[in-house]
Design a protein around this motif. Sequence first.
Motif, PDB file in Angstrom:
ATOM      1  N   UNK A 160      -5.781   0.401   2.295  1.00  0.00           N
ATOM      2  CA  UNK A 160      -4.385   0.500   2.726  1.00  0.00           C
ATOM      3  C   UNK A 160      -3.496  -0.532   2.031  1.00  0.00           C
ATOM      4  N   UNK A 161      -3.972  -1.771   1.922  1.00  0.00           N
ATOM      5  CA  UNK A 161      -3.184  -2.824   1.275  1.00  0.00           C
ATOM      6  C   UNK A 161      -3.002  -2.521  -0.213  1.00  0.00           C
ATOM      7  N   UNK A 162      -4.068  -2.089  -0.869  1.00  0.00           N
ATOM      8  CA  UNK A 162      -3.968  -1.765  -2.291  1.00  0.00           C
ATOM      9  C   UNK A 162      -3.023  -0.590  -2.514  1.00  0.00           C
ATOM     10  N   UNK A 163      -3.076   0.417  -1.640  1.00  0.00           N
ATOM     11  CA  UNK A 163      -2.179   1.569  -1.768  1.00  0.00           C
ATOM     12  C   UNK A 163      -0.731   1.138  -1.570  1.00  0.00           C
ATOM     13  N   UNK A 164      -0.493   0.276  -0.600  1.00  0.00           N
ATOM     14  CA  UNK A 164       0.861  -0.228  -0.355  1.00  0.00           C
ATOM     15  C   UNK A 164       1.382  -1.005  -1.559  1.00  0.00           C
TER      16      UNK A 164
END
Length: 158
Positions: free
Chosen positions: A119-123
């Motif tokens: 999720x953090x990498x996608x954000x």
Amino acid sequence: MRGRKPKPTHLKLVSGNAGKRPLNKAEPKHALSIPTPPAELSDDAKMEWGRVAERLYRAGTLSEVDRSPLAAYCQAYGRWIQAERALSRAAAANPETGGLLVETTNGNAIQNPLVGIANKAASDMVRYAAEFGMTPSARSRIKAEGQAPGDEADQFFG
């Protein structure tokens, strides 16, 4: 500094200066070029660099000074892909939870840390992509006059 980021002058010229504010005639201009990818990028990040760098260059949005932000975008992409692959393997190993939950040493079920990493990498990836006009909302603010309809330069994802 708060508020919206200022729109670059060249984008104001192309999309219109709705606020009729004075244009920055002293804005730095960098020659278009395709920078070399940093050696530290993961293999997945290097593949993404190869996929988008030429398209960004042809769209007129890439220069040598953009190397670091593009590297950050590509590395976030690589991290996202890596986490998603690991989640897929976890899902295959535990179809009941789909790999989304893991068991602690106490026997409690918690969210798989890979979910947070993905999720953090996608954000991060989407945030960096917007800086280069690679998201639908970012592109909707730009009128790319002179580009042929369906030109590959504006087909960033696909």
